[in-house]
Design an enzyme around this catalytic site. Structure first.
Site, PDB file in Angstrom:
ATOM      1  N   PHE A  11       0.831  -1.215   0.000  1.00  0.00           N
ATOM      2  CA  PHE A  11       0.000   0.000   0.000  1.00  0.00           C
ATOM      3  C   PHE A  11       0.866   1.267   0.000  1.00  0.00           C
ATOM      4  O   PHE A  11       0.725   2.136  -0.879  1.00  0.00           O
ATOM      5  CB  PHE A  11      -0.922  -0.066   1.227  1.00  0.00           C
ATOM      6  CG  PHE A  11      -1.438   1.247   1.719  1.00  0.00           C
ATOM      7  CD1 PHE A  11      -2.169   2.089   0.893  1.00  0.00           C
ATOM      8  CD2 PHE A  11      -1.221   1.640   3.041  1.00  0.00           C
ATOM      9  CE1 PHE A  11      -2.672   3.305   1.361  1.00  0.00           C
ATOM     10  CE2 PHE A  11      -1.708   2.840   3.516  1.00  0.00           C
ATOM     11  CZ  PHE A  11      -2.430   3.685   2.674  1.00  0.00           C
ATOM     12  N   TYR A  82       0.894 -11.290  13.396  1.00  0.00           N
ATOM     13  CA  TYR A  82       1.797 -11.374  14.558  1.00  0.00           C
ATOM     14  C   TYR A  82       1.357 -12.525  15.460  1.00  0.00           C
ATOM     15  O   TYR A  82       2.168 -13.141  16.155  1.00  0.00           O
ATOM     16  CB  TYR A  82       1.814 -10.099  15.399  1.00  0.00           C
ATOM     17  CG  TYR A  82       1.832  -8.790  14.655  1.00  0.00           C
ATOM     18  CD1 TYR A  82       2.219  -8.714  13.324  1.00  0.00           C
ATOM     19  CD2 TYR A  82       1.456  -7.614  15.302  1.00  0.00           C
ATOM     20  CE1 TYR A  82       2.221  -7.505  12.654  1.00  0.00           C
ATOM     21  CE2 TYR A  82       1.468  -6.404  14.637  1.00  0.00           C
ATOM     22  CZ  TYR A  82       1.836  -6.357  13.313  1.00  0.00           C
ATOM     23  OH  TYR A  82       1.830  -5.160  12.661  1.00  0.00           O
ATOM     24  N   TYR A 148       6.256  -8.384  16.985  1.00  0.00           N
ATOM     25  CA  TYR A 148       6.407  -7.403  15.904  1.00  0.00           C
ATOM     26  C   TYR A 148       7.055  -6.125  16.433  1.00  0.00           C
ATOM     27  O   TYR A 148       8.039  -5.631  15.869  1.00  0.00           O
ATOM     28  CB  TYR A 148       5.029  -7.116  15.300  1.00  0.00           C
ATOM     29  CG  TYR A 148       4.989  -5.962  14.332  1.00  0.00           C
ATOM     30  CD1 TYR A 148       5.384  -6.126  13.006  1.00  0.00           C
ATOM     31  CD2 TYR A 148       4.537  -4.711  14.730  1.00  0.00           C
ATOM     32  CE1 TYR A 148       5.347  -5.067  12.111  1.00  0.00           C
ATOM     33  CE2 TYR A 148       4.486  -3.649  13.852  1.00  0.00           C
ATOM     34  CZ  TYR A 148       4.885  -3.836  12.539  1.00  0.00           C
ATOM     35  OH  TYR A 148       4.840  -2.781  11.663  1.00  0.00           O
ATOM     36  N   TYR A 295      -3.062 -12.288  21.505  1.00  0.00           N
ATOM     37  CA  TYR A 295      -3.305 -10.893  21.103  1.00  0.00           C
ATOM     38  C   TYR A 295      -3.478 -10.013  22.326  1.00  0.00           C
ATOM     39  O   TYR A 295      -4.089 -10.413  23.320  1.00  0.00           O
ATOM     40  CB  TYR A 295      -4.575 -10.792  20.241  1.00  0.00           C
ATOM     41  CG  TYR A 295      -4.869  -9.360  19.798  1.00  0.00           C
ATOM     42  CD1 TYR A 295      -4.127  -8.772  18.783  1.00  0.00           C
ATOM     43  CD2 TYR A 295      -5.858  -8.606  20.425  1.00  0.00           C
ATOM     44  CE1 TYR A 295      -4.367  -7.467  18.382  1.00  0.00           C
ATOM     45  CE2 TYR A 295      -6.111  -7.298  20.024  1.00  0.00           C
ATOM     46  CZ  TYR A 295      -5.356  -6.737  19.000  1.00  0.00           C
ATOM     47  OH  TYR A 295      -5.603  -5.449  18.616  1.00  0.00           O
TER      48      TYR A 295
HETATM   49  C1  UGA Z   1      -1.013  -2.036  12.727  1.00  0.00           C
HETATM   50  C2  UGA Z   1       0.469  -2.390  12.787  1.00  0.00           C
HETATM   51  O1  UGA Z   1       0.767  -3.206  13.858  1.00  0.00           O
HETATM   52  C3  UGA Z   1       1.355  -1.199  12.860  1.00  0.00           C
HETATM   53  O2  UGA Z   1       2.687  -1.552  12.672  1.00  0.00           O
HETATM   54  C4  UGA Z   1       1.015  -0.247  11.786  1.00  0.00           C
HETATM   55  O3  UGA Z   1       1.858   0.900  11.957  1.00  0.00           O
HETATM   56  C5  UGA Z   1      -0.422   0.120  11.905  1.00  0.00           C
HETATM   57  O4  UGA Z   1      -1.238  -1.046  11.774  1.00  0.00           O
HETATM   58  C6  UGA Z   1      -0.733   1.082  10.827  1.00  0.00           C
HETATM   59  O5  UGA Z   1      -1.616   0.875   9.993  1.00  0.00           O
HETATM   60  O6  UGA Z   1      -0.044   2.113  10.784  1.00  0.00           O
HETATM   61  P1  UGA Z   1      -2.922  -1.470  14.472  1.00  0.00           P
HETATM   62  O7  UGA Z   1      -3.244  -0.017  14.480  1.00  0.00           O
HETATM   63  O8  UGA Z   1      -3.089  -2.200  15.763  1.00  0.00           O
HETATM   64  O9  UGA Z   1      -1.423  -1.632  14.005  1.00  0.00           O
HETATM   65  O10 UGA Z   1      -3.797  -2.195  13.352  1.00  0.00           O
HETATM   66  P2  UGA Z   1      -5.349  -2.418  13.080  1.00  0.00           P
HETATM   67  O11 UGA Z   1      -5.515  -3.838  12.694  1.00  0.00           O
HETATM   68  O12 UGA Z   1      -5.808  -1.415  12.091  1.00  0.00           O
HETATM   69  O13 UGA Z   1      -6.093  -2.208  14.477  1.00  0.00           O
HETATM   70  C7  UGA Z   1      -6.504  -0.950  14.955  1.00  0.00           C
HETATM   71  C8  UGA Z   1      -7.461  -1.156  16.100  1.00  0.00           C
HETATM   72  O14 UGA Z   1      -8.726  -1.597  15.590  1.00  0.00           O
HETATM   73  C9  UGA Z   1      -7.076  -2.188  17.146  1.00  0.00           C
HETATM   74  O15 UGA Z   1      -7.508  -1.717  18.399  1.00  0.00           O
HETATM   75  C10 UGA Z   1      -7.874  -3.425  16.760  1.00  0.00           C
HETATM   76  O16 UGA Z   1      -8.080  -4.293  17.834  1.00  0.00           O
HETATM   77  C11 UGA Z   1      -9.142  -2.777  16.275  1.00  0.00           C
HETATM   78  N1  UGA Z   1      -9.994  -3.531  15.304  1.00  0.00           N
HETATM   79  C12 UGA Z   1      -9.451  -4.062  14.177  1.00  0.00           C
HETATM   80  C13 UGA Z   1     -11.352  -3.612  15.535  1.00  0.00           C
HETATM   81  O17 UGA Z   1     -11.874  -3.163  16.571  1.00  0.00           O
HETATM   82  N2  UGA Z   1     -12.152  -4.216  14.601  1.00  0.00           N
HETATM   83  C14 UGA Z   1     -11.657  -4.749  13.463  1.00  0.00           C
HETATM   84  O18 UGA Z   1     -12.462  -5.289  12.650  1.00  0.00           O
HETATM   85  C15 UGA Z   1     -10.266  -4.667  13.240  1.00  0.00           C
END
Ligand code: UGA
Length: 348
Positions: A11, A82, A148, A295
């Site tokens: 991306f 992860y 990670y 997780y």
């Molecule tokens: C990920 C990567 O670990 C980082 O390295 C990266 O920098 C980051 O994405 C990014 O896009 O910059 P994270 O933000 O945890 O980190 O990724 P997501 O999967 O987008 O999760 C964001 C939050 O949404 C988390 O709290 C997750 O638990 C939550 N989530 C995710 C939901 O509540 N519902 C969903 O359907 C998916």
């Protein structure tokens, strides 16, 4: 300048390839295991080579030696991975990236290494993350999501040590939730794990499926439009001396919101954009049910971006425009593409 762009097919790389060639007039030598997201980048000044950096040391070294500068985006950056394949995540995000650093050192090429906001780990008391002050605080080993963050953080520490010894010139970028067209991939509504949160919520909205809120959706994220992220890199390229051997947060502190608020905002924007009432409901789910055992969430603070701000960069797109523009792309281009998760692209 000729730039060797590793992980160009992901991306971020797909946007940077275009920005570096068309906006900044550089030559780009792009390496990846897939070019699926690079169809729009054509013309002189852009060359794609199919190279798996984990398998093809010769192809990697040749490409590094050909560039004046190396940008490394190669990473697994989806939390579901992860948890599912922690050793592969460690190998790619540390071992393979360390190899890149050694090759840059050998060929005396400056390295711009994309790291992660995740290195800060669990939010502690404070208002924001500051690059050279904030502690990195990770969870216990049995919560293997943190492999990670540990890998990315260790890579940063090795680069810092190499910089101290004068064997490499580097700049580290810590991305905070970049979003925009081509982020991740859509999934069948109701799928758990898989891509990052924007793609999940977009898929749910397109199919009237559930908007899953992991552990109540109380975690915060600050989203940055990919065009602002491109400009951040341009600022770093324009200031090589000030950026030498430094780490920079790249994010938008004004776009910070909880995941629950994100779900509500995306639902509202979806209804505005389509003119139809969404059938998607917010549904609570535990982190273990969604991602599997191991997780644990990082309840992220917003980034402090004063360090890059001092070089003249500021993020411009607010949260509504950032989400709206990304959602329009999926509504126009991808509505028919509710796919099972494909093999994971190995780039940020
Ligand atoms: C990920 C990567 O670990 C980082 O390295 C990266 O920098 C980051 O994405 C990014 O896009 O910059 P994270 O933000 O945890 O980190 O990724 P997501 O999967 O987008 O999760 C964001 C939050 O949404 C988390 O709290 C997750 O638990 C939550 N989530 C995710 C939901 O509540 N519902 C969903 O359907 C998916």
């Amino acid at each position: 300048m000729k730039i060797t762009l590793l992980g160009a097919g992901g991306f971020v790389g797909s946007h940077l390839s275009e920005h570096l060639t068309r906006e900044l007039g550089h030559e780009v030598l792009a390496l990846d295991v897939t070019a699926d997201k690079l169809g729009h980048v054509q013309g002189s000044g852009f060359e794609f080579r199919h190279v798996d950096i984990a398998q093809d040391d010769h192809g990697l070294e040749e490409a590094i030696s050909e560039g004046d500068l190396v940008i490394d985006l190669v990473a697994y950056a989806n939390p579901s991975l992860y948890v599912e394949t922690p050793l592969e995540v460690f190998d790619l995000n540390f071992t393979q990236n360390l190899k890149v650093a050694h090759l840059c050192s050998r060929h005396r090429r400056r390295l711009i290494q994309y790291s992660s906001a995740e290195v800060y780990g669990k939010a502690q008391d404070g208002t924001s993350y500051i690059e050279d002050e904030t502690d990195f605080v990770l969870g216990p080993v049995v919560k293997h999501r943190w492999i990670y963050a540990a890998a990315k953080g260790l890579l940063e520490r090795v680069l810092h040590a190499q910089g101290l010894e004068g064997t490499i010139e580097y700049t580290i970028i810590r991305p905070f939730n970049f979003i925009g067209p081509r982020i991740d991939y859509l999934v069948v509504p109701g799928t758990m794990g898989g891509p990052r949160v924007f793609a999940h919520f977009m898929s749910a909205l397109l199919g009237d499926g559930p908007l899953f809120l992991v552990d109540g959706g109380t975690a915060h994220r600050a989203f940055l439009h990919i065009e602002d992220a491109n400009c951040a890199l341009a600022t770093i390229l324009a200031n090589p001396e000030a950026a030498r051997n430094q780490a920079f947060n790249v994010g938008n502190p004004n776009n910070d919101l909880s995941v629950r608020d994100l779900a509500e905002k995306m639902k509202q924007l979806y209804e505005e954009l389509t003119g139809r009432r969404s059938g998607s409901e917010l549904v609570d789910v535990s982190g273990e049910a969604f991602y599997g055992p191991g997780y644990e969430d990082s309840n992220r603070l917003p980034p402090n971006v004063e360090k890059l701000g001092a070089l003249g960069w500021e993020p411009l797109k607010n949260i509504d425009d950032t989400l709206r523009e990304t959602m329009i792309y999926y509504l126009e281009e991808q509505a028919g593409a509710l796919l099972e998760a494909p093999s994971q692209a190995a780039a940020v």
